[in-house]
Design a protein around this motif. Structure first.
Motif, PDB file in Angstrom:
ATOM      1  N   UNK A 307       0.829  -1.202   0.000  1.00  0.00           N
ATOM      2  CA  UNK A 307       0.000   0.000   0.000  1.00  0.00           C
ATOM      3  C   UNK A 307       0.868   1.258   0.000  1.00  0.00           C
ATOM      4  N   UNK A 308       1.959   1.238   0.767  1.00  0.00           N
ATOM      5  CA  UNK A 308       2.864   2.385   0.795  1.00  0.00           C
ATOM      6  C   UNK A 308       3.497   2.611  -0.570  1.00  0.00           C
ATOM      7  N   UNK A 309       3.867   1.515  -1.254  1.00  0.00           N
ATOM      8  CA  UNK A 309       4.450   1.641  -2.590  1.00  0.00           C
ATOM      9  C   UNK A 309       3.428   2.188  -3.582  1.00  0.00           C
ATOM     10  N   UNK A 310       2.181   1.842  -3.415  1.00  0.00           N
ATOM     11  CA  UNK A 310       1.155   2.327  -4.340  1.00  0.00           C
ATOM     12  C   UNK A 310       0.859   3.811  -4.136  1.00  0.00           C
ATOM     13  N   UNK A 315      -2.199   9.083   0.122  1.00  0.00           N
ATOM     14  CA  UNK A 315      -3.459   8.428   0.463  1.00  0.00           C
ATOM     15  C   UNK A 315      -3.436   7.846   1.850  1.00  0.00           C
ATOM     16  N   UNK A 316      -4.243   6.840   2.046  1.00  0.00           N
ATOM     17  CA  UNK A 316      -4.286   6.133   3.324  1.00  0.00           C
ATOM     18  C   UNK A 316      -3.228   5.043   3.358  1.00  0.00           C
ATOM     19  N   UNK A 321      -0.711  -1.365  13.884  1.00  0.00           N
ATOM     20  CA  UNK A 321      -1.125  -1.623  15.263  1.00  0.00           C
ATOM     21  C   UNK A 321      -2.639  -1.771  15.385  1.00  0.00           C
ATOM     22  N   UNK A 322      -3.383  -0.954  14.651  1.00  0.00           N
ATOM     23  CA  UNK A 322      -4.842  -1.044  14.731  1.00  0.00           C
ATOM     24  C   UNK A 322      -5.438  -1.901  13.623  1.00  0.00           C
ATOM     25  N   UNK A 323      -4.617  -2.197  12.593  1.00  0.00           N
ATOM     26  CA  UNK A 323      -5.047  -2.978  11.427  1.00  0.00           C
ATOM     27  C   UNK A 323      -6.193  -2.285  10.691  1.00  0.00           C
ATOM     28  N   UNK A 324      -6.096  -0.974  10.650  1.00  0.00           N
ATOM     29  CA  UNK A 324      -7.057  -0.155   9.933  1.00  0.00           C
ATOM     30  C   UNK A 324      -6.308   0.870   9.089  1.00  0.00           C
ATOM     31  N   UNK A 325      -7.021   1.519   8.155  1.00  0.00           N
ATOM     32  CA  UNK A 325      -6.415   2.546   7.333  1.00  0.00           C
ATOM     33  C   UNK A 325      -6.423   3.885   8.056  1.00  0.00           C
ATOM     34  N   UNK A 326      -5.302   4.596   7.904  1.00  0.00           N
ATOM     35  CA  UNK A 326      -5.192   5.959   8.405  1.00  0.00           C
ATOM     36  C   UNK A 326      -4.412   6.752   7.363  1.00  0.00           C
ATOM     37  N   UNK A 331       0.525   8.786   9.963  1.00  0.00           N
ATOM     38  CA  UNK A 331       1.406   7.741  10.494  1.00  0.00           C
ATOM     39  C   UNK A 331       2.858   8.190  10.504  1.00  0.00           C
ATOM     40  N   UNK A 332       3.282   8.926   9.480  1.00  0.00           N
ATOM     41  CA  UNK A 332       4.654   9.442   9.471  1.00  0.00           C
ATOM     42  C   UNK A 332       4.843  10.445  10.600  1.00  0.00           C
TER      43      UNK A 332
END
Length: 397
Positions: A307-310, A315-316, A321-326, A331-332
């Motif tokens: 997802x980070x590479x995409x 984006x999200x 840790x929460x296994x959800x999108x943020x 996050x950075x």
């Protein structure tokens, strides 16, 4: 890519610089060493296509850089390395000088230099592979995987005195890889088209058999056994063929973080180096305090890296840790706040604060490449923008 395990003459870190043999607390009080390996592409400034002239450019740049500049697997790539540094300012100055030396050497042969995770325009086929038995063996062993090795990375070395400690730090850093990939994303184009990814290099590199996030290692014996198995089964040629995003160096006392695309400007490399050193310092403090490494499930970590590479920072992202999108930026920023004590300890907080503000303002390398393309919808404009930025005197604002 230094990916094929050629041993450079100089690598970041040394036993004396990293405090080899001193107690853990003493090591943490001392500034950690950092060094960089950067890979660049050579292009024709008129056609903007790749040019296989690396041996000539390396020979010319060696007048200034000595053994710190070398060829890579293809004749389109040049690799240059810094010395180990404890001062971020001195590191930054050497990165800028190093880039300038390569650009000047290329210009003497009528060539331009770009720093991008992937070439923008279609690459030649077949590739012009650098002479040497190791490269020939790699091509014979890995076949078409080597056809895509015009990809370029920035590898950062942080001084860690022994393999056992380096593996413990690696365990602590694994969960940070998605943020590092997003920060460094600078390869949206492949074969002349937009891939839809901010870091296509990350996806291309993941095809290799020992690449991507490293395993969580229970001990040095666990690491050694896995390396032996990978070698015995013909999965890698030798320990130099471990292409994980984090790996202990096999010949100098450093931990090598390899998750970064080649960066468009020196200021980008400087920001990544300061953040990476703070990550390692924070991990060392956690290890000394007996705090266990956060251990995300391997499948979820791989998903988060994809997802980070995409999306890069636009984006999200997966919050492991929460296994959800943020939001990726959130996050950075959380990571940077957690690194604050280590950044203060090394005197890097102001530089990172300014560097992060600059990155938010100008965008990641992928965002800058796409912005250059939007003007006239011409891929050659992206190459021109990369040539302008490679040795621009860009310091964090």
């Amino acid at each position: 890519m230094t990916s094929h395990g050629q041993t450079p003459a100089v690598r970041a870190g040394s036993a004396s610089a990293t405090g080899h043999g001193t107690p853990a607390a003493g090591r943490r009080r001392r500034p950690l060493t950092m060094g960089a390996e950067e890979e660049y592409l050579l292009v024709d400034p008129v056609t903007r296509e790749l040019r296989p002239e690396a041996p000539k450019v390396v020979a010319g740049a060696a007048a200034e850089l000595g053994a710190r500049v070398t060829t890579e697997i293809t004749c389109y790539q040049v690799e240059a390395r810094t010395d180990p540094h404890t001062s971020l300012a001195a590191f930054a100055e050497q990165v800028r000088a190093m880039r300038g030396a390569v650009v000047r050497a290329a210009a003497r042969h009528g060539l331009g230099v770009v720093s991008s995770g992937t070439p923008v325009l279609p690459q030649p086929h077949p590739l012009a592979v650098t002479d040497g038995p190791r490269y020939a063996r790699s091509v014979a062993m890995f076949g078409a995987l080597d056809d895509e090795q015009t990809i370029c990375a920035c590898h950062l070395h942080i001084g860690v005195p022994d393999v056992d400690l380096a593996l413990q730090v690696s365990n602590h850093l694994r969960g940070r890889l998605p943020q590092l990939i997003a920060l460094a994303a600078n390869s949206p184009y492949w074969q002349g088209r937009d891939t839809g990814y901010a870091s296509w290099r990350t996806l291309a590199w993941a095809r290799w058999p020992a690449a991507g996030p490293p395993p969580h290692f229970d001990s040095t014996a666990h690491f050694d056994a896995l390396v032996e198995d990978l070698t015995a089964t013909g999965t890698i040629m030798d320990r130099g063929g471990l292409y994980w995003d984090i790996r202990p160096s096999h010949h100098v006392p450093t931990l090598e973080i390899r998750a970064f695309d080649a960066t468009p400007a020196a200021a980008d490399t400087v920001l990544l180096a300061a953040v990476t050193r703070a990550l390692v310092a924070t991990a060392l403090a956690d290890i000394e305090a007996g705090r266990p490494a956060f251990r995300p499930p391997s499948g979820l970590l791989r998903t988060a890296c994809w997802r980070a590479a995409r999306d890069g920072l636009t984006g999200d992202a997966v919050d492991l840790r929460t296994r959800r999108l943020r939001p990726a930026v959130t996050l950075v920023e959380r990571m940077l706040e957690e690194l604050r004590p280590a950044l203060l300890h090394h005197g890097d907080l102001d530089a990172v604060t300014a560097g992060w503000a600059r990155l938010r303002a100008v965008g990641t390398g992928a965002e800058r490449q796409r912005a250059a393309h939007r003007g006239r919808d011409r891929p050659v404009d992206v190459v021109d923008a990369l040539m302008r930025s490679v040795d621009a005197d860009e310091r964090p604002a």
